[in-house]
Scaffold this active site. Structure first.
Site, mmCIF file in Angstrom:
data_model
loop_
_atom_site.group_PDB
_atom_site.id
_atom_site.type_symbol
_atom_site.label_atom_id
_atom_site.label_comp_id
_atom_site.label_asym_id
_atom_site.label_seq_id
_atom_site.Cartn_x
_atom_site.Cartn_y
_atom_site.Cartn_z
ATOM 1 N N HIS A 5 6.298 -4.191 -5.514
ATOM 2 C CA HIS A 5 5.725 -3.858 -6.818
ATOM 3 C C HIS A 5 4.246 -4.238 -6.864
ATOM 4 C CE1 HIS A 5 5.702 -8.121 -7.691
ATOM 5 N NE2 HIS A 5 6.971 -8.180 -7.317
ATOM 6 N N ASP A 273 9.047 -8.421 -2.684
ATOM 7 C CA ASP A 273 8.665 -8.930 -1.359
ATOM 8 C C ASP A 273 9.867 -9.485 -0.610
ATOM 9 O OD1 ASP A 273 9.001 -11.101 -3.026
ATOM 10 O OD2 ASP A 273 7.065 -12.032 -2.616
#
Length: 401
Positions: A5, A273
């Site tokens: 993101h 992540d």
């Protein structure tokens, strides 16, 4: 492509720690001096923390909304021939895990890549739940791997355990430095780490931060390494569950690459992540014989979190078709089309370990597929490793056009 993101505010947990620190300073009624003097008049970078924590930033030059749109525009430029070769009647599916900042990243990216009216004409966003019942059919295997969540010593929390060990090697010296300037207050390692985090997060909102100036160059090198440690051991090569979780998306993508354009020309997945790092661990992409130490910061290392999964960071697998002369027909200059896989990490081509015989340090497709399957055998079955039943989904099924 698998993408993290865009730039965001702190998570609720990290943000609450920052606010708790600031409140403790206020309650102490101490007028800070020296490096920390600016804090006396400084205001937190979010006016509505409860609403903004966890969300994309939308102000300043590094806004997550802006960078997500820009990423879509850059990749539209790079892959325009692929995009325009898709018939107008065909809808391109793409995917995001069910988290608001991930979904918003995907939407801003799609606006830059497909155009303003993408939702009604050329593309469709599919949101994949971040729930524990999906088994292997997920974008967020850290949520479905039962043992990873329950094992408090070598599962998800292993990263924090190792981070805590490394922080104790450099933060006490900083604490002593600040206490010499302000004898009336002493900061814990956790509080000092929050100060370092506030530097980065304020930059994402305001474009600059005075928190950055109170630490020296070596402090920041240690902070960078601290981020390496937590991710390496939380879900990366240093975590026993990491490769099994990452192999799911890697295997699904390898299957798509083996089928070529018949399977579809563009595939975009948006995640966190903690979902990209396991994939890189499964691929053994940044291999190192030695694990990251927590007693000191090594001068040389392969794993650098900031280079691999910064906010809006992405890894792209490109399937190439090249006309390359075969060894048997070099004399008469006949050409034999061959297929290769090239890996693009954050807009830079990264050679695949031990497989760079193709054009531009690419890997022959058949060799790449063999490597992925070999890694799957070495890693083992996701369901067994994670303590899931045989009735749980065994693979990703939704990645298709």
């Amino acid at each position: 492509m698998i993408s993290r993101h865009g730039e965001r505010y702190p998570t609720s947990n990290a943000g609450d720690r920052m606010l708790t620190l600031l409140q403790r300073i206020k309650d102490s009624k101490i007028t800070l001096k020296g490096d920390l003097e600016f804090v006396n008049d400084w205001q937190y970078f979010s006016l509505e923390p409860s609403a903004e924590h966890d969300q994309l930033t939308n102000t300043g030059p590094y806004a997550g909304t802006l960078s997500s749109f820009a990423a879509g525009t850059r990749l539209r430029t790079r892959y325009l021939p692929l995009l325009t070769s898709i018939p107008n009647s065909q809808t391109t599916n793409f995917w995001a895990s069910d988290c608001n900042r991930v979904i918003e990243t995907a939407r801003y990216f799609a606006t830059g890549f497909f155009g303003l009216d993408w939702n009604s004409t050329s593309a469709k966003l599919h949101v994949i739940p971040e729930t524990p019942d999906l088994g292997a059919d997920t974008l967020t295997p850290g949520d479905t791997c039962l043992k990873y969540r329950e094992d408090l010593m070598t599962g998800h929390d292993y990263g924090l355990i190792q981070l805590t060990k490394f922080r104790s090697t450099y933060l006490p010296a900083i604490s002593a430095r600040f206490q010499a300037q302000n004898p009336g207050i002493q900061f814990t390692n956790g509080e000092l780490y929050s100060m370092q985090e506030m530097c980065g997060f304020e930059i994402l909102v305001r474009g600059s931060s005075p928190w950055c100036d109170i630490f020296n160059h070596d402090d920041w090198l240690n902070f960078e390494y601290a981020r390496d440690v937590i991710h390496y051991y939380r879900a990366g090569p240093g975590n026993r569950f990491g490769p099994a979780m990452g192999w799911l998306w890697l295997n699904a993508t390898a299957n798509l690459l083996s089928k070529g354009p018949d399977a579809g020309k563009l595939f975009f997945s948006f995640v966190h992540d903690g979902d990209i790092i396991p994939m890189l661990a499964a691929l053994d992409f940044f291999h190192s014989k030695e694990r990251l130490p927590v007693s000191h910061r090594p001068k040389i290392r392969q794993w650098r979190t900031s280079q691999v999964v910064p906010m809006n960071g992405r890894t792209i697998f490109e399937r190439l078709k090249c006309n390359r002369a075969s060894k048997e027909k070099l004399m008469d200059q006949e050409k034999t089309p061959k297929h290769y896989v090239r890996i693009n990490v954050n807009d830079g081509i990264v050679p695949f370990p031990h497989c760079t015989s193709g054009p531009g340090s690419s890997c022959p497709l058949e060799d790449f597929l063999a490597i992925v399957q070999r890694r799957g055998r070495e890693i083992g079955d996701f369901r067994k490793i994670c303590g899931l039943g045989d009735d749980a989904p065994a693979r990703i099924e939704f990645l298709h056009q």
